[in-house]
Design an enzyme around this catalytic site. Structure first.
Site, PDB file in Angstrom:
ATOM      1  N   GLU A 174      22.488 -47.939 128.494  1.00 51.79           N
ATOM      2  CA  GLU A 174      22.620 -48.817 129.672  1.00 51.79           C
ATOM      3  C   GLU A 174      22.064 -48.185 130.951  1.00 51.79           C
ATOM      4  O   GLU A 174      22.733 -48.173 131.977  1.00 51.79           O
ATOM      5  CB  GLU A 174      24.091 -49.212 129.855  1.00 51.79           C
ATOM      6  CG  GLU A 174      24.662 -49.904 128.630  1.00 51.79           C
ATOM      7  CD  GLU A 174      26.171 -50.152 128.699  1.00 51.79           C
ATOM      8  OE1 GLU A 174      26.792 -49.824 129.725  1.00 51.79           O
ATOM      9  OE2 GLU A 174      26.721 -50.671 127.713  1.00 51.79           O
ATOM     10  N   ASN A 217      19.708 -47.696 124.174  1.00 54.09           N
ATOM     11  CA  ASN A 217      20.603 -48.782 123.779  1.00 54.09           C
ATOM     12  C   ASN A 217      21.080 -49.516 125.036  1.00 54.09           C
ATOM     13  O   ASN A 217      21.415 -48.892 126.037  1.00 54.09           O
ATOM     14  CB  ASN A 217      21.805 -48.143 123.051  1.00 54.09           C
ATOM     15  CG  ASN A 217      22.791 -49.136 122.488  1.00 54.09           C
ATOM     16  OD1 ASN A 217      22.403 -50.040 121.737  1.00 54.09           O
ATOM     17  ND2 ASN A 217      24.072 -48.985 122.829  1.00 54.09           N
ATOM     18  N   HIS A 253      26.114 -58.340 122.743  1.00 54.16           N
ATOM     19  CA  HIS A 253      27.434 -58.916 123.012  1.00 54.16           C
ATOM     20  C   HIS A 253      27.183 -60.353 123.479  1.00 54.16           C
ATOM     21  O   HIS A 253      26.864 -60.590 124.637  1.00 54.16           O
ATOM     22  CB  HIS A 253      28.158 -58.109 124.095  1.00 54.16           C
ATOM     23  CG  HIS A 253      28.552 -56.747 123.631  1.00 54.16           C
ATOM     24  ND1 HIS A 253      29.546 -56.551 122.699  1.00 54.16           N
ATOM     25  CD2 HIS A 253      28.082 -55.519 123.938  1.00 54.16           C
ATOM     26  CE1 HIS A 253      29.677 -55.250 122.467  1.00 54.16           C
ATOM     27  NE2 HIS A 253      28.797 -54.605 123.197  1.00 54.16           N
ATOM     28  N   GLU A 282      25.839 -53.656 118.565  1.00 56.11           N
ATOM     29  CA  GLU A 282      27.213 -53.961 118.999  1.00 56.11           C
ATOM     30  C   GLU A 282      27.492 -55.460 118.958  1.00 56.11           C
ATOM     31  O   GLU A 282      28.225 -55.994 119.801  1.00 56.11           O
ATOM     32  CB  GLU A 282      27.464 -53.434 120.420  1.00 56.11           C
ATOM     33  CG  GLU A 282      27.156 -51.960 120.586  1.00 56.11           C
ATOM     34  CD  GLU A 282      27.474 -51.411 121.976  1.00 56.11           C
ATOM     35  OE1 GLU A 282      28.168 -52.072 122.766  1.00 56.11           O
ATOM     36  OE2 GLU A 282      27.012 -50.286 122.264  1.00 56.11           O
ATOM     37  N   ASP A 284      28.838 -58.973 118.813  1.00 53.85           N
ATOM     38  CA  ASP A 284      30.006 -59.843 118.668  1.00 53.85           C
ATOM     39  C   ASP A 284      29.701 -61.141 119.401  1.00 53.85           C
ATOM     40  O   ASP A 284      28.781 -61.204 120.223  1.00 53.85           O
ATOM     41  CB  ASP A 284      31.333 -59.200 119.107  1.00 53.85           C
ATOM     42  CG  ASP A 284      31.305 -58.512 120.457  1.00 53.85           C
ATOM     43  OD1 ASP A 284      30.438 -58.853 121.293  1.00 53.85           O
ATOM     44  OD2 ASP A 284      32.160 -57.644 120.683  1.00 53.85           O
TER      45      ASP A 284
END
Ligand code: G3I
Length: 371
Positions: A174, A217, A253, A282, A284
């Site tokens: 990030e 990432n 996400h 990651e 979801d």
């Protein structure tokens, strides 16, 4: 509010009749996993289907013991379903390096050992980030030279300890804002040491474990946009300087409140074209929970569709061999803790029964023909 176990189990049966998502009869059993019908069994050879291993972070403020070490059913599903595991919080600075002269490797060691026992690969997360850094680091008033040597020592020590055991490291996490500027305000490393520290972090990680694939990432980089453009430009520059950067990953996400990032595959291909590996790290898919906390059939169908499209994009791109969901059961998801009124973001209910999203992932994996 989360659905109760009973409501969730009952709803699963209803949800499974959603017409949009084809569901195999075997999925109608809410519990009971056999080795034959798991995600990892369905995955094509060389494709790693992963999950975050729950622990640390928000779990520490929740009314349950550490999931990874204390929940037997959780461990069983973790071993049976996944070929890759990521430390959700247990390798982050504040967790693994709580004092300047003290490391806390216990839980990360346990995860790596578990992975070995269960023939899983490991994703290491993370080494250079603006968040979840310990107070001793953020407020230590260190000189530039001290900070540089603190980072070098940390990277060498942590990556070196798991040399040969970690398949991919999120070296830099990030580091760009949504508009594509480096985070020079809240990232202590970039603020104090300037952008060149990024290349150093990759070099140190590579020296400590030449076999690990080293990644950038981030979230919000699923589409072609200012942030993913910034990564593309940075990675091109670093590769021209022979910095050991091997991969680019999108966290993913997602929320059904927003449209699906339909150019995900196109975006991943831009990085793949540079010769990089790519990954989903990651995933979801959260939703606004209706009153009563139980998602509607339509919400679950849309969620399954988002999971499936993300997987399909990755499967379609050469070098996208790692696909990780950020937890597999709503019991331990970070989503309701961070987003009030939202939840149900994972592929299993709190009692580990499977949602349509689970079934669609498995059938897409089983039907995938790669290379
Ligand atoms: O630091 C405070 C501490 O001072 C306070 O006493 C305590 C009480 O609740 O909270 C502590 O903060 C917690 C933090 O982890 C640090 O441990 C937060 O409440 C907690 O919500 C937070 O959760 C983690 C989050 O990263 C932090 O950003 C989640 O467990 C973890 O799932 C999540 O994972 C991140 C990935 O690493 C990177 N990508 C986004 C993803 C989701 O945010």
């Amino acid at each position: 509010m989360k659905p109760t176990r009973l409501a969730a189990a009952a709803f699963t049966a209803v949800a499974l009749s959603v017409p949009l998502i084809p569901v195999a009869a075997a999925d109608v059993q809410p519990l009971g996993h056999t080795r034959k019908d798991t995600l990892r069994q369905a995955a094509p050879r060389g494709f790693f289907i992963g999950t975050a291993v729950a622990g640390g972070g928000h779990h520490e403020s929740q009314p349950y013991p550490d999931p990874f070490t204390s929940d037997r059913e959780y461990r069983k599903v973790l071993a049976a379903e996944f070929g890759s595991v990521s430390a959700e919080n247990q390798m982050k600075w504040e967790y693994i390096h709580p004092e300047r002269d003290r490391y806390n490797f216990g839980m990360a060691d346990k995860i790596v050992r578990f992975a070995k026992q269960n023939r899983q690969v490991v994703r290491g997360h993370t080494l250079l980030w603006h968040s979840q850094n310990p107070a001793w680091l953020e407020q230590g008033g260190f000189s530039k030279a001290e900070l540089r040597s603190i980072l070098r020592d940390h990277v060498k020590k942590v990556v070196g300890r798991y040399r040969g055991s970690v398949q991919q490291w999120d070296v830099a996490n990030e580091i760009f804002t949504d508009t594509g500027e480096l985070r020079t305000t809240d990232n202590i490393w970039l603020r104090e040491l300037g952008p060149d520290i990024i290349a150093d972090a990759f070099r140190w990680a590579h020296e400590a474990d030449p076999g690990a694939k080293l990644f950038f990432n981030d979230y919000g980089v699923e589409s072609v946009n200012a942030k993913s453009d910034a990564y593309l430009a940075l990675i091109k520059r670093l590769r021209a300087q022979r910095v050991p950067v091997h991969g680019f990953s999108a966290q993913a996400h997602l929320s059904i409140r927003y449209g699906f990032p339909g150019d995900l595959e196109t975006n991943l291909r831009r990085f793949s074209a540079l010769g990089l590996d790519t990954a989903i790290t990651e995933l979801d898919v959260r939703m606004d929970l209706p009153e009563g906390g139980v998602p509607t059939e339509a919400q679950l169908a849309q969620q399954a569709d988002y999971y499936n499209r993300t997987l399909t994009a990755c499967l379609n791109v050469e070098g996208c061999d790692s696909f990780t969901i950020w937890g597999f059961t709503d019991k331990y998801s970070w989503v309701p803790v961070f987003f009030q009124g939202q939840g149900a973001a994972t592929v299993m209910w709190e009692d580990f029964s499977r949602k349509p999203a689970y079934s669609t992932l498995r059938s897409t994996l089983a039907g995938a023909s790669r290379r």
